[in-house]
Structures are given as structure tokens and as C-alpha cells.
Scaffold this active site. Structure first.
Site, PDB file in Angstrom:
ATOM      1  N   CYS A  46       0.827  -1.198   0.000  1.00 40.18           N
ATOM      2  CA  CYS A  46       0.000   0.000   0.000  1.00 40.18           C
ATOM      3  C   CYS A  46       0.862   1.248   0.000  1.00 40.18           C
ATOM      4  O   CYS A  46       2.079   1.196   0.042  1.00 40.18           O
ATOM      5  CB  CYS A  46      -0.886   0.043   1.251  1.00 40.18           C
ATOM      6  N   ARG A  61      -4.585   0.801  -1.192  1.00 36.23           N
ATOM      7  CA  ARG A  61      -4.272  -0.624  -1.095  1.00 36.23           C
ATOM      8  C   ARG A  61      -4.054  -1.267  -2.450  1.00 36.23           C
ATOM      9  O   ARG A  61      -4.848  -1.101  -3.376  1.00 36.23           O
ATOM     10  CB  ARG A  61      -5.401  -1.352  -0.368  1.00 36.23           C
TER      11      ARG A  61
END
Length: 646
Positions: free
Chosen positions: A2, A47
């Protein structure tokens, strides 16, 4: 995998700022976005879903919601850690690794970091204590920047997110620039901006009620350990590599490997073939120039293990992507192998979401030729009375001969003979030596940086080492400087700019710690580099590949700067914009360009100046921020390489 960002403050934080920061990180995480907001903290993340694709959203929380965390990376031991935490009474809402952080923090506090095996940058917000804990993995695979302002702290995975804050500085840190010209990267804890810092590898940062403390939790211990027989050590090496590789094959998304044709990436592919099911996808970049092309060696490994192999040839025209690289790297970065790294990552992302690579093998097992050269020089150390004479004579020989000529090589060796180990290595690793920097600096810059010593960073690393041999100390120093400052930055940016996750079995800390305890003659022996690793791989890889000299993942930079890139280098470094900065002397820069065109090799120095100038135009002059810009101009004048791609 992420991008993370956040603000904590003794007052109400700006949650909209965190959203803008996360928008700037969308390439790091195109699959999902998540936020946490309360009276004193705003956290965010983008993400890239790899594990628990459906249920692994972030932020993650403790059972009562009082502890929140955002996380970038992978924890390879998360199944064991989850089981331990369950036995202690904790309940999990997801099946991924990130949620381990909040429960481990509740059990172990800041010591949780010692329970983590993997690559990570995380932020844990302890709301009842108004306390933020930032952590970065042991060797610095995942980046983390921060800035303290008044009673607030702002952090993010990349600088472009931090400068979303209108109060963030947009002024060059001249000390960082000074170090950059020596090393070709900005070393931690500096960033190129005044007032913004990196969390160093193996460190934690605590913000509590407005106070900040940064402290280390790990450093590779190079104290010599138990001496094994060569056969026992080779067998142990294979076992550790297989274990580290197996741990990095957990993924719900397609997975492959970079295969350069060198020993390290080939070893990883060979290990993957032994512990994974199915056909491995491999990816390679080549060059038309034979001296830089390793494709035929990569094909040997691909054929041996029946991989689904992909290749691409990089040419000077590929440098149309240079403005895009400038934007992604956020600060000046002059390792030219970033170009093929970016292209192999882009090619790979068309087929997979995760790649394994061979990063870290050289620093653990003695892979660079400079280790053998330094060991040899150490054995023929000059007597003290003649060292000063040798240093001056060598400098004179090197200065008055063409680079890479026999006379220049002799001069370099003679010069190095007259120096102590630390200074010898510092000069060997320098792009610009201290004297060369003073030559190109303007009078103003020379005055501002008087007394600033970039070599002190390497001196401190040498002083902290527990290794008992020359080679051992060099490996230790590189693990704490060159590896995190250059190689891991390059890999992180090249892959994450293409929304691709990279995993490095040789950087498993269990393997690194074992390798650090080995005697130096298992690493460099009689001029042979990576001695033990090559012995261990004898049954895995073709003999021709193991025996061939190390090539490295470079590009024909010197030649390109005399041909296809000549006009670009002159445009960027000598036009009105560059001359107006009062940082470098135009006559000195022009001299470098002219001498390079006549056959002297100033390629790395020219490239280093170019990367700074391109960065300055994009981020300081044009103030590019956020989502990849269309209108930010990276180079002025007649160059066709002027605008970022999309």
C-alpha cells in the site's frame, strides 16, 4: 502492499489533507482506499490487494476500536503470529496480515517490531494515549517520510504526498544536495526538502502529545560466529534461501520473478522452481550493446526451469520516460539502472502483481568486485611514511589520464594505497569527490556548505561495525548505506510506480543474520566474489553463468550521453534556467560536458547533475504535486523529453 499517510496533532487534524495525500499515492494502491479520523488523528491508505483480497481492507482496529493502524508491506510470518495472538485471546475480523499489528501492539507494545518477519512501514495510533508509533523494516525496503510542525506530525510513503500540505517546505536542503552529489541518492535521515525527514531503516518513531523521538531497534550484527565446514555452510545457505523463498510465495494474485541473467536472480528462480507449483513467469530487460546485455544467460536459466519467459530491449529512445521517473522518485536519484528497472517492472505488471528478485545477495555474500579489490589493496598497504606521497602521485596520474585507461587505473590504485580504509572506500564510492564538488559549486554554495563532510556518513558506518575483516566491514557498511539508500529505493519506486509488489528472499533477516556471521573467506576468496553462494548453487545453475564475471544491471550511459542524449544533457544543464540557480558554476559544468564528448568518462557526474536539475524544474519551479501531472514541465528548451507521460 500500500501507500500510507496521516496527520496527528494536539488539535483537530485536517482529514481532507489526508485524502489528498492518499490521492497522490494511488499508483501504490489502486485497488482500495480507507480512512480513520478522530479528534487527534487522521490516517489513510491506498491498497494494492495481494493477501486476503476480499477482506483485507484498512485501517485495521483492535477489538474495542481504540487502536488503529495502516500498513504498507507484507508480513511473511503472519499465520504463526495470528495463531499466537489468538491463543492470547485476540479476535480477528480479517484473514490478512495487517490486523496482526494492532493486536501485537496490545500485547508487546513497541517490542512488536521484533516479532515481524517481512517488509513494512506502518503507523499505529493509540487513541487513549494520544500516541503514534511509526515503524520501518530492518533494511529499509518500504519508505516512510515525516515532518513535525508545531504540535503536529505528518507522515507518508512518498514525498509527493507530504507536499500536498500547503505548509510543507519547498526549499532544497543544501546538506542533502551535498550528500546526493557524493552518493547519487539522498541518504536517510535527510530528504531533499528542508524540514522533511526519512524514518531510517530499522528505526521506530514515537509521537506523543506533540513530542517526537526516533530510535533504532535493529542493526545487522556482523560479529564472527561459529565456523562451519564449506559443505555444511553451503547446505545451510540453500535451506535458508528455500525457506525465505517459500515464505514469499504466499499470494492471491499472479506471481513471477525478475531474471536478469546474473547469479542472484537466477538463484531465486531456481529456488522458486523447487518450492512452488506451476510454471514460473520470468522477466528480463536487455540492450543492443553487447557489453550490457545479459539476455542469453537469462535464457539459459529460463530454459533449464521451463519458465514462461518475457524479454524487452531498452534503447536510448526509452528515455522518453525520464520525466515520469523524475516524478515517481520524488527527489533526485541518479542510479541510471532505474531505467531498465522501471521497464522490467512495467513489462511484468502486464502479467503478474508480485515479483521476486535477487536484491541483497551481493551485500550478504560479497558480490561486488570492489570488495575483492579493497581486500587486495588492504594486503599491500603502503608504509606510513610514503602514504601521503602515494596519495598525491596517484591523484595526479588519475587526473591527467583518460578514465578507464591503464594509466588512470594505476593512478587510482596508487592514490588509494595512501589512504586509510574508510577514506579509501569513500573515494571509491563517490560520484563527485569533495574536491570535484568544490570545483562545480558556485561561490555562494561553497560558502554555505563549508565544513559539511559527506564522507562522515561512511566513517560512522565503519565505526559502528563489529566485523573483524576488511571485507566484513565493507559488507556491513553497504547494508547500512548503499543498499537502503540506492538499491531498495530503486526497486520500491520502479515496482510501486507500476502497482507491482517486489519481494526479496535474500533480504530475509534470518538469512542476512546468518550470512553476517560467516567468515570473510566464505564470501571473497582469492579474487573470487560470492564464493560460498556460487558453491552452493553449483547444482542449481549452469556452470557458465556461475563462472562469468558480474555485469550489473547498468545501461550504456557514457555512450548514450555522447549520442542520443547529448542534446538533452546540454539543454538541461546549460540553459538559462539552470544558470539562474546560483548553485553550480556554468563554466565547470560545460567543461564536464565537453570533456565527456571528447572521450573522458564523466557520465555518472553529468547524469547526477541532470537528475537534480530535472527534479528541480518539476517539483520546485513548476510545483508539481499529486496525481501524475500533464502540464508540469520537466525540461525546458529544445529537448523532446519535456513532459511526463500519462
Amino acid at each position: 502492499m500500500c501507500g500510507i499517510a496521516g496527520v496527528v496533532s494536539t488539535e483537530r487534524p485536517d482529514a481532507d489533507l489526508v485524502r489528498r495525500m492518499c490521492d497522490a499515492l494511488i499508483h501504490r494502491g489502486p485497488d482500495d482506499v480507507g480512512y480513520h479520523e478522530d479528534a487527534h488523528a487522521a490516517l489513510g491508505m491506498r491498497r494494492l490487494a495481494i493477501i486476503d483480497v476480499v477482506g483485507g481492507a484498512q485501517p485495521v482496529y483492535s477489538e474495542d476500536g481504540s487502536i488503529a493502524a495502516v500498513f504498507n508491506g507484507e508480513l511473511y510470518n503472519f499465520p504463526l503470529l495470528r495463531e499466537e495472538l489468538r491463543k492470547r485471546g485476540h479476535r480477528f475480523r480479517s484473514d490478512g496480515d495487517a490486523e496482526c499489528l494492532v493486536h501485537a501492539y496490545e500485547v508487546f507494545g513497541d517490542e512488536l517490531v521484533h516479532r515481524l518477519r517481512g517488509m513494512f512501514a506502518f503507523a499505529i495510533w493509540d487513541a487513549p494515549r494520544r500516541r503514534l508509533l511509526l515503524g520501518r523494516d530492518r533494511v529499509g525496503k518500504k519508505p516512510l517520510y515525516w515532518r513535525s510542525h508545531g504540535r503536529s506530525l505528518i507522515f507518508a510513503s512518498e514525498l509527493k504526498a507530504l507536499v500536498q500540505d500547503p505548509a510543507a517546505p519547498r526549499e532544497v536542503d543544501l546538506v542533502a544536495l551535498h550528500h546526493y552529489l557524493t552518493f547519487q541518492y539522498v541518504p536517510a535521515p535527510w530528504s531533499i526538502y528542508q524540514g522533511i525527514r526519512k524514518v531510517p531503516p530499522g528505526h521506530l518513531l514515537v509521537w506523543e502529545q506533540g513530542d517526537v523521538d526516533v530510535f533504532p531497534y535493529w542493526r545487522l550484527d556482523c560479529t564472527p560466529g561459529e565456523i562451519h565446514s564449506e559443505a555444511e555452510a553451503a547446505a545451510r545457505l540453500r535451506d535458508l534461501l528455500l525457506d525465505a523463498t517459500r515464505a514469499r510465495l504466499v499470494s492471491e494474485r499472479p506471481l513471477g520473478a525478475f531474471l536478469s541473467g546474473g547469479v542472484d536472480s537466477s538463484a531465486v528462480v531456481a529456488a522458486m522452481a523447487r518450492v512452488s507449483e506451476g510454471r514460473i513467469k520470468t522477466f528480463n530487460i536487455g540492450f543492443a550493446e553487447q557489453d550490457f546485455d545479459e539476455r542469453r544467460y537469462a535464457r539459459l536459466v529460463a530454459e533449464r526451469y521451463g519458465t514462461d519467459h518475457h524479454e524487452q530491449v531498452v534503447t536510448p529512445s526509452a528515455l522518453d520516460v525520464l520525466p515520469e521517473l523524475t516524478w515517481h522518485f520524488d527527489e533526485p536519484f541518479a542510479d541510471s539502472s532505474a531505467i531498465p528497472s522501471f521497464y522490467v517492472a512495467r513489462m511484468s505488471r502486464d502479467h503478474v502483481a508480485v515479483v521476486l528478485n535477487g536484491d541483497g545477495a551481493d551485500e550478504s555474500f560479497g558480490g561486488y568486485r570492489r570488495y575483492a579489490a579493497m581486500a587486495k589493496i588492504q594486503r599491500i598497504r603502503a608504509p606510513r611514511p610514503v602514504r601521503g606521497v602515494l596519495e598525491k602521485a596517484g591523484a595526479l596520474l588519475a587526473a591527467h589520464s583518460r578514465a578507464r585507461s591503464r594509466l588512470s587505473d594505476v593512478g587510482r590504485v596508487v592514490e588509494l594505497l595512501g589512504l586509510p580504509e574508510q577514506l579509501r572506500y569513500a573515494r571509491l564510492m563517490s560520484c563527485f569527490t569533495p574536491e570535484q564538488k568544490m570545483t562545480v559549486y558556485s561561490d555562494t554554495l561553497r560558502e554555505q556548505l563549508a565544513g559539511t563532510d559527506s564522507f562522515r556518513l561512511l566513517n560512522d558506518a565503519f565505526a559502528a561495525s563489529r566485523a573483524d575483516t576488511c571485507v566484513g566491514r565493507l559488507l556491513d557498511v553497504d547494508v547500512n548505506t548503499y543498499l537502503p539508500g540506492d538499491l531498495l529505493v530503486k526497486m520500491d519506486i520502479a515496482t510501486m510506480s507500476n502497482s507491482l509488489e517486489a519481494r526479496s528472499p535474500f533480504l530475509d533477516h534470518h538469512l542476512m543474520e546468518w550470512a553476517a556471521s560467516l567468515p570473510s573467506h566464505f564470501k571473497v576468496r582469492s579474487g573470487t566474489t560470492k564464493y560460498l553462494l556460487k558453491k552452493a548453487l553449483a547444482g542449481w545453475l549452469p556452470a557458465d553463468l556461475i563462472k562469468r564475471p558480474k555485469m550489473g544491471f547498468g545501461i550504456p550511459l557514457a555512450a548514450w550521453l555522447r549520442t542520443d542524449l547529448r542534446d538533452l544533457s546540454w539543454d538541461v544543464l546549460t540553459d538559462r534556467t539552470a544558470r539562474s540557480r546560483d548553485l553550480f558554476r556554468n563554466d565547470a559544468v560545460t567543461k564536464l560536458l565537453r570533456q565527456h564528448g571528447k572521450g573522458h568518462d564523466h557520465g555518472s557526474r553529468i547524469w547526477t547533475l541532470m537528475q537534480f536539475e530535472l527534479w528541480h524544474r518539476m517539483f520546485i519551479d513548476d510545483r508539481c504535486t499529486g496525481i501524475r501531472p500533464r502540464g508540469c514541465q520537466a525540461a525546458q528548451g529544445s529537448s523532446p523529453h519535456a513532459r511526463p507521460g500519462n
